[in-house]
Design a protein around this motif. Structure first.
Motif, PDB file in Angstrom:
ATOM      1  N   VAL A   1      35.714  -0.248 -26.235  1.00 46.48           N
ATOM      2  CA  VAL A   1      35.397   0.761 -27.252  1.00 46.48           C
ATOM      3  C   VAL A   1      33.927   1.149 -27.208  1.00 46.48           C
ATOM      4  CG1 VAL A   1      37.325   0.142 -28.771  1.00 46.48           C
ATOM      5  CG2 VAL A   1      35.075  -0.886 -29.171  1.00 46.48           C
ATOM      6  N   ILE A   2      33.064   0.209 -26.824  1.00 44.37           N
ATOM      7  CA  ILE A   2      31.641   0.530 -26.683  1.00 44.37           C
ATOM      8  C   ILE A   2      31.448   1.468 -25.496  1.00 44.37           C
ATOM      9  CG2 ILE A   2      29.346  -0.398 -26.172  1.00 44.37           C
ATOM     10  CD1 ILE A   2      30.325  -3.000 -27.661  1.00 44.37           C
ATOM     11  N   ALA A   3      32.037   1.121 -24.358  1.00 41.70           N
ATOM     12  CA  ALA A   3      31.903   1.948 -23.152  1.00 41.70           C
ATOM     13  C   ALA A   3      32.478   3.345 -23.368  1.00 41.70           C
ATOM     14  CB  ALA A   3      32.595   1.270 -21.970  1.00 41.70           C
ATOM     15  N   ASP A   4      33.474   3.454 -24.229  1.00 36.16           N
ATOM     16  CA  ASP A   4      34.123   4.730 -24.519  1.00 36.16           C
ATOM     17  C   ASP A   4      33.331   5.581 -25.521  1.00 36.16           C
ATOM     18  OD1 ASP A   4      36.297   6.493 -24.085  1.00 36.16           O
ATOM     19  OD2 ASP A   4      37.219   5.842 -25.975  1.00 36.16           O
ATOM     20  N   GLY A   5      32.216   5.048 -26.020  1.00 29.85           N
ATOM     21  CA  GLY A   5      31.372   5.818 -26.935  1.00 29.85           C
ATOM     22  C   GLY A   5      31.871   5.863 -28.369  1.00 29.85           C
ATOM     23  N   GLN A   6      32.691   4.888 -28.765  1.00 30.61           N
ATOM     24  CA  GLN A   6      33.248   4.878 -30.119  1.00 30.61           C
ATOM     25  C   GLN A   6      32.377   4.151 -31.134  1.00 30.61           C
ATOM     26  OE1 GLN A   6      37.447   3.827 -30.382  1.00 30.61           O
ATOM     27  NE2 GLN A   6      37.664   4.195 -28.187  1.00 30.61           N
ATOM     28  N   VAL A   7      31.289   3.533 -30.670  1.00 30.15           N
ATOM     29  CA  VAL A   7      30.436   2.727 -31.553  1.00 30.15           C
ATOM     30  C   VAL A   7      29.053   3.365 -31.662  1.00 30.15           C
ATOM     31  CG1 VAL A   7      29.411   0.435 -31.900  1.00 30.15           C
ATOM     32  CG2 VAL A   7      31.674   0.633 -30.858  1.00 30.15           C
ATOM     33  N   LYS A   8      28.539   3.407 -32.887  1.00 32.11           N
ATOM     34  CA  LYS A   8      27.180   3.900 -33.108  1.00 32.11           C
ATOM     35  C   LYS A   8      26.307   2.758 -33.612  1.00 32.11           C
ATOM     36  CE  LYS A   8      28.215   8.692 -34.322  1.00 32.11           C
ATOM     37  NZ  LYS A   8      28.066   9.721 -35.376  1.00 32.11           N
ATOM     38  N   VAL A   9      25.067   2.734 -33.145  1.00 32.89           N
ATOM     39  CA  VAL A   9      24.072   1.783 -33.641  1.00 32.89           C
ATOM     40  C   VAL A   9      22.913   2.602 -34.185  1.00 32.89           C
ATOM     41  CG1 VAL A   9      22.484  -0.085 -33.044  1.00 32.89           C
ATOM     42  CG2 VAL A   9      24.755  -0.026 -32.020  1.00 32.89           C
ATOM     43  N   ASN A  10      22.613   2.397 -35.453  1.00 33.33           N
ATOM     44  CA  ASN A  10      21.548   3.142 -36.136  1.00 33.33           C
ATOM     45  C   ASN A  10      21.706   4.652 -35.980  1.00 33.33           C
ATOM     46  OD1 ASN A  10      20.382   0.703 -36.972  1.00 33.33           O
ATOM     47  ND2 ASN A  10      19.265   0.508 -35.071  1.00 33.33           N
ATOM     48  N   GLY A  11      22.961   5.112 -36.072  1.00 32.24           N
ATOM     49  CA  GLY A  11      23.254   6.541 -36.065  1.00 32.24           C
ATOM     50  C   GLY A  11      23.408   7.194 -34.707  1.00 32.24           C
ATOM     51  N   ALA A  12      23.177   6.448 -33.624  1.00 28.64           N
ATOM     52  CA  ALA A  12      23.284   7.019 -32.276  1.00 28.64           C
ATOM     53  C   ALA A  12      24.408   6.323 -31.507  1.00 28.64           C
ATOM     54  CB  ALA A  12      21.975   6.849 -31.522  1.00 28.64           C
ATOM     55  N   VAL A  13      25.170   7.093 -30.735  1.00 32.72           N
ATOM     56  CA  VAL A  13      26.237   6.509 -29.916  1.00 32.72           C
ATOM     57  C   VAL A  13      25.616   5.506 -28.949  1.00 32.72           C
ATOM     58  CG1 VAL A  13      27.985   6.986 -28.160  1.00 32.72           C
ATOM     59  CG2 VAL A  13      27.721   8.530 -30.106  1.00 32.72           C
ATOM     60  N   GLU A  14      26.222   4.328 -28.899  1.00 30.97           N
ATOM     61  CA  GLU A  14      25.712   3.255 -28.041  1.00 30.97           C
ATOM     62  C   GLU A  14      26.779   2.876 -27.021  1.00 30.97           C
ATOM     63  OE1 GLU A  14      23.558   1.335 -26.099  1.00 30.97           O
ATOM     64  OE2 GLU A  14      22.504   1.697 -27.993  1.00 30.97           O
ATOM     65  N   THR A  15      26.421   2.906 -25.725  1.00 31.10           N
ATOM     66  CA  THR A  15      27.376   2.546 -24.678  1.00 31.10           C
ATOM     67  C   THR A  15      26.976   1.267 -23.943  1.00 31.10           C
ATOM     68  OG1 THR A  15      26.242   4.016 -23.130  1.00 31.10           O
ATOM     69  CG2 THR A  15      28.139   4.927 -24.315  1.00 31.10           C
ATOM     70  N   GLN A  16      25.895   0.626 -24.359  1.00 32.99           N
ATOM     71  CA  GLN A  16      25.491  -0.646 -23.746  1.00 32.99           C
ATOM     72  C   GLN A  16      26.240  -1.790 -24.431  1.00 32.99           C
ATOM     73  OE1 GLN A  16      21.182  -1.301 -23.124  1.00 32.99           O
ATOM     74  NE2 GLN A  16      20.957   0.674 -24.180  1.00 32.99           N
ATOM     75  N   LYS A  17      27.110  -2.457 -23.686  1.00 32.20           N
ATOM     76  CA  LYS A  17      27.901  -3.551 -24.253  1.00 32.20           C
ATOM     77  C   LYS A  17      27.018  -4.691 -24.730  1.00 32.20           C
ATOM     78  CE  LYS A  17      31.183  -2.478 -20.670  1.00 32.20           C
ATOM     79  NZ  LYS A  17      30.299  -1.919 -19.679  1.00 32.20           N
ATOM     80  N   ARG A  18      25.940  -4.922 -24.016  1.00 32.49           N
ATOM     81  CA  ARG A  18      25.064  -6.046 -24.331  1.00 32.49           C
ATOM     82  C   ARG A  18      23.809  -5.616 -25.097  1.00 32.49           C
ATOM     83  NH1 ARG A  18      26.841 -10.667 -21.979  1.00 32.49           N
ATOM     84  NH2 ARG A  18      28.336 -10.452 -20.321  1.00 32.49           N
ATOM     85  N   LYS A  19      23.900  -4.469 -25.775  1.00 35.63           N
ATOM     86  CA  LYS A  19      22.807  -3.990 -26.608  1.00 35.63           C
ATOM     87  C   LYS A  19      22.401  -5.097 -27.581  1.00 35.63           C
ATOM     88  CE  LYS A  19      20.273  -0.993 -29.013  1.00 35.63           C
ATOM     89  NZ  LYS A  19      18.992  -0.559 -28.563  1.00 35.63           N
ATOM     90  N   LYS A  20      21.123  -5.377 -27.664  1.00 34.76           N
ATOM     91  CA  LYS A  20      20.622  -6.437 -28.539  1.00 34.76           C
ATOM     92  C   LYS A  20      20.551  -5.923 -29.978  1.00 34.76           C
ATOM     93  CE  LYS A  20      19.860  -9.014 -24.942  1.00 34.76           C
ATOM     94  NZ  LYS A  20      20.974  -9.735 -24.408  1.00 34.76           N
ATOM     95  N   ILE A  21      21.259  -6.591 -30.858  1.00 31.35           N
ATOM     96  CA  ILE A  21      21.318  -6.222 -32.264  1.00 31.35           C
ATOM     97  C   ILE A  21      20.470  -7.206 -33.066  1.00 31.35           C
ATOM     98  CG2 ILE A  21      22.860  -5.898 -34.241  1.00 31.35           C
ATOM     99  CD1 ILE A  21      23.252  -3.862 -31.947  1.00 31.35           C
TER     100      ILE A  21
END
Length: 70
Positions: free
Chosen positions: A32-52
Motif C-alpha cells: 500500500v505504501i508503494a502504491d501511493g496510498q499512504v501520506k506522511v505529514n500531508g504528502a504521499v509517501e512511497t518509501q517503505k522504510r521512511k523513518k517516522i
C-alpha cells in the motif's frame, strides 16, 4: 485522529502500519505504501522504510494517526 505511541524513534513506516494492525501484514504494508496510498505529514509517501518520528502524521484510508513518543 488516533494516537500511536512509540517507545523509540525512528520507526520505519511499514512497521507502524503492520504492528498497529492498520494492515494485515508487513507485505501488505509495503504494497500500500508503494502504491501511493499512504501520506506522511500531508504528502504521499512511497518509501517503505521512511523513518517516522514523534509528531509525524500518517494518513491511510481516510484515517489519521499521530505518532507520539512515550
Amino acid at each position: 485522529m488516533t494516537h500511536i505511541k512509540i517507545n523509540k524513534e525512528p520507526v520505519e513506516l511499514f512497521k507502524i502500519l503492520k504492528f498497529e494492525g492498520v494492515v494485515a501484514s508487513g507485505g501488505e504494508a509495503k504494497a500500500v505504501i508503494a502504491d501511493g496510498q499512504v501520506k506522511v505529514n500531508g504528502a504521499v509517501e512511497t518509501q517503505k522504510r521512511k523513518k517516522i518520528v514523534d509528531g509525524d502524521n500518517i494518513e491511510f484510508m481516510e484515517q489519521e494517526y499521530q505518532i507520539v513518543l512515550e
